[in-house]
Design an enzyme around this catalytic site. Structure first.
Site, short mmCIF file in Angstrom:
data_model
loop_
_atom_site.label_atom_id
_atom_site.label_comp_id
_atom_site.label_asym_id
_atom_site.label_seq_id
_atom_site.Cartn_x
_atom_site.Cartn_y
_atom_site.Cartn_z
N ARG A 199 0.46 -0.90 4.55
CA ARG A 199 -0.90 -1.55 4.02
C ARG A 199 -1.98 -1.26 5.10
O ARG A 199 -1.96 -1.52 6.32
CB ARG A 199 -0.67 -3.08 4.26
CG ARG A 199 0.39 -3.81 3.21
CD ARG A 199 0.04 -3.35 1.84
NE ARG A 199 0.86 -3.98 0.59
CZ ARG A 199 0.50 -3.88 -0.60
NH1 ARG A 199 -0.62 -3.35 -0.81
NH2 ARG A 199 1.11 -4.74 -1.27
N GLU A 214 8.20 -1.17 -9.22
CA GLU A 214 8.50 -1.15 -7.77
C GLU A 214 9.77 -1.17 -7.24
O GLU A 214 9.95 -0.39 -6.29
CB GLU A 214 7.58 -2.50 -7.25
CG GLU A 214 6.22 -2.37 -7.53
CD GLU A 214 5.48 -2.95 -6.69
OE1 GLU A 214 6.12 -4.14 -6.20
OE2 GLU A 214 4.22 -3.34 -6.59
N GLU A 245 -9.25 -14.62 -6.11
CA GLU A 245 -8.02 -14.25 -6.47
C GLU A 245 -7.25 -15.36 -6.68
O GLU A 245 -7.06 -16.13 -6.02
CB GLU A 245 -7.47 -13.20 -5.24
CG GLU A 245 -6.08 -12.83 -5.60
CD GLU A 245 -5.42 -11.77 -4.75
OE1 GLU A 245 -4.57 -11.20 -4.93
OE2 GLU A 245 -5.91 -11.60 -3.48
N GLU A 273 1.24 6.34 -9.31
CA GLU A 273 0.84 7.49 -8.48
C GLU A 273 0.27 6.84 -7.13
O GLU A 273 -0.71 6.16 -7.01
CB GLU A 273 -0.19 8.21 -9.20
CG GLU A 273 -0.54 9.49 -8.65
CD GLU A 273 -1.51 10.52 -9.25
OE1 GLU A 273 -2.38 10.99 -8.81
OE2 GLU A 273 -1.32 10.11 -10.54
#
Length: 183
Positions: A69, A101, A124, A143
């Site tokens: 991250r 994933e 969110e 990608e």
């Protein structure tokens, strides 16, 4: 609250401007009227929402990911998750993200609930699902997405949380919300 009357803590937007629009984020600055009638400014991020999936193998092991991250410049251990596309059904998003994933599809899906991870600066929401009856069908990462998939037992998970190896907020919140669904 729920009685049709305005909440005495509610703030009312007077005007709004877009400060920045990126690939994912929409940064806003609103002028608001406060409950006492004075005015202030609220800056926040509009986010399309996300899902997180607790994928359980028949033996109780939970599917996790190791993923770098960038904002924190490190690898995190986290549950499979991803952004909801515009107009996308949240369960279909959860199914898509688990497949892309981790390469798993699940026979059984259960909705756990929703939480809001960043209420001070973002709208969110993250929808939580539990998936069971996993079958490996092959991953299809987006990608530019790089991650490693692995599993953890309940004891390994408890140790990883206790030892500070799992600090991701969505993972911790989802596991807490789903605690009654994992036994």
């Amino acid at each position: 609250m729920g009685d049709g009357k305005p909440d005495t803590l509610e703030e009312r937007m007077l005007d709004s401007e877009q400060v920045y629009r990126g690939v994912l984020l929409d940064v806003r600055r609103d002028r608001v009227s406060l409950p006492d009638g004075t005015e202030s400014v609220r800056e926040y991020i509009r986010h399309p929402g996300a899902v997180v999936v607790i994928a359980l193998h028949d033996d109780g092991r939970i599917v996790f990911e190791r993923q770098y991250r960038y904002p924190l410049q490190r690898v995190f251990l986290e549950l499979p998750a991803g952004k909801i596309d515009v107009g996308e059904d949240v369960e279909l998003c959860a199914r898509r993200e688990l497949r892309e994933e981790t390469g798993f599809e699940a026979r059984e899906w259960g909705y756990v609930g929703v939480f809001h991870p960043c209420i001070g600066y973002s709208d969110e929401r993250i929808e939580v699902f539990v998936a069971r009856g996993l079958e490996q069908v092959g991953s299809a990462l987006d990608e530019g997405e790089f991650l490693e998939v692995f599993t953890m037992s309940a004891d390994e998970l408890d140790a990883a949380v206790r030892d500070g190896h799992i600090t991701d907020g969505k993972t911790l919140s989802a596991l807490y919300l789903a605690r009654d669904h994992l036994g």
